[in-house]
Design an enzyme around this catalytic site. Structure first.
Site, short mmCIF file in Angstrom:
data_model
loop_
_atom_site.label_atom_id
_atom_site.label_comp_id
_atom_site.label_asym_id
_atom_site.label_seq_id
_atom_site.Cartn_x
_atom_site.Cartn_y
_atom_site.Cartn_z
N CYS A 1 20.98 -43.90 35.68
CA CYS A 1 19.95 -43.19 34.93
C CYS A 1 18.71 -44.13 34.77
CB CYS A 1 20.83 -43.27 33.54
SG CYS A 1 19.83 -41.90 32.46
N SER B 1 21.30 -37.40 30.48
CA SER B 1 20.76 -37.53 29.12
C SER B 1 19.55 -38.56 29.24
CB SER B 1 21.99 -38.42 28.20
OG SER B 1 21.19 -38.59 26.98
N GLU C 1 29.93 -41.81 33.88
CA GLU C 1 30.59 -42.66 33.22
C GLU C 1 30.95 -42.29 31.72
OE1 GLU C 1 26.63 -44.14 31.58
OE2 GLU C 1 27.41 -43.34 33.51
N HIS D 1 24.70 -39.39 34.11
CA HIS D 1 25.87 -40.56 33.48
C HIS D 1 27.40 -40.07 33.79
CE1 HIS D 1 23.18 -43.10 31.11
NE2 HIS D 1 22.52 -41.86 30.86
#
Length: 313
Positions: free
Chosen positions: A142, A192, A237, A235
């Site tokens: 990110c 995000s 994760e 993301h």
């Protein structure tokens, strides 16, 4: 893990053209195994939550991985107990004279901050420069992907007018690339961020292999030709409720965030979100560990050099 076959088996050439890791009997006889050393530079405020997310993905591999946690500086944290940082995190001075098989640099909530205004920017540049000669493969996630592109390619920061938040469809572009091994033609992954990663812009200004894109989110996954730098703009994760927690946080701060796209059933925040990206995240990290780290890293990390990277026979 690689498959081991006789040296002259005709299938070997076919499999290699598909970037499948084939190990000859000759090479297998010479191979020694050791645990992989992976360093995680955790830039997120809630470090315990973030480290757990990444460790979960790293654990889903037959390879033994020894993980060390790194903090960017010694400033007190508002979201992580000092005792936790002191007990489990290293300072850069403690690791700078060592070599690692892999480095993961996490995201950071700095999407609207100019690089030169980031308080630890100079230190981050030092670590990224250090990684060139001390780490086999670095995974930028990110915001770190944007920072890495700035430092490696001098790409200026590009920001969206509205925050990108939600779970987006992506398509792959190089199906035989090792990082995409086992990927579906289309997959879901969360984003995000404010950063903008235009496929056309990256194709024009870098020599990266652009592996996966989204019509809405732009470039999601890209690598350098040698796979020593892997950029993930989303993301993978994230836990199922991470986007929800961010949405509620922004509401509580008086902002007017858009409901995360393709996240809540019927786009209703009262409905528990469904994690539709979990298998993708595990596969991505497994492929990174296998194809970018394990297959390229030298056995003797104390004598790290680009020439020491494992070459296909």
């Amino acid at each position: 893990m690689p498959i081991r076959i006789p040296d002259q088996l005709p299938a070997a050439d076919v499999l290699r053209t598909e970037n499948i890791f084939v190990m000859s009997e000759t090479r297998a006889a010479k191979q020694e195994i050791r645990p992989l050393r992976v360093l995680i530079l955790n830039l997120m405020p809630k470090k315990i939550e973030t480290e757990t997310q990444f460790l979960r993905l790293l654990s889903n591999s037959p390879l033994q991985v020894n993980v060390e946690l790194l903090r960017i500086d010694d400033r007190p944290s508002k979201n992580t107990p000092t005792e936790h940082l002191d007990n489990f995190y290293r300072q850069f001075e403690m690791v700078k004279n060592r070599n690692f098989d892999g480095l993961i640099i996490t995201g950071a909530p700095l999407g609207l901050v100019q690089f030169e205004d980031v308080i630890y920017w100079d230190h981050l540049k030092t670590i990224m420069e250090w990684a060139k000669s001390h780490v086999t493969s670095t995974l930028y996630v990110c915001w770190a992907a944007q920072a890495g592109l700035k430092l490696l390619y001098d790409l200026p920061k590009k920001t969206r007018k509205e925050k990108l938040s939600g779970v987006y469809h992506h398509r792959i572009h190089k199906p035989y690339h090792p990082v995409l091994r086992g990927f579906d033609d289309s997959f879901l992954a969360p984003h995000s961020r404010y950063a903008d990663f235009s496929p056309e812009y990256l194709a024009e200004h870098t020599d990266l292999d652009i592996l996966a894109t989204s019509d809405d989110a732009g470039v999601y996954l890209a690598t350098t030709k040698d796979k020593r730098n892997v950029f993930v703009t989303g993301h993978p994760e994230y836990d199922p409720h991470t986007l929800h927690n961010e949405y509620i946080r922004d509401l509580g701060e008086g902002m007017e965030p858009a409901i995360p796209v393709n996240y809540y059933p019927n786009d209703n925040p009262d409905n528990p979100p469904i994690a539709s990206w979990r298998s993708h995240g595990h596969l991505l990290f497994s492929n990174w560990l296998n194809y970018c780290v394990y297959q390229q890293t030298p056995y003797d990390l104390d004598h790290f050099s680009e020439e020491a990277f494992t070459k296909d026979e």
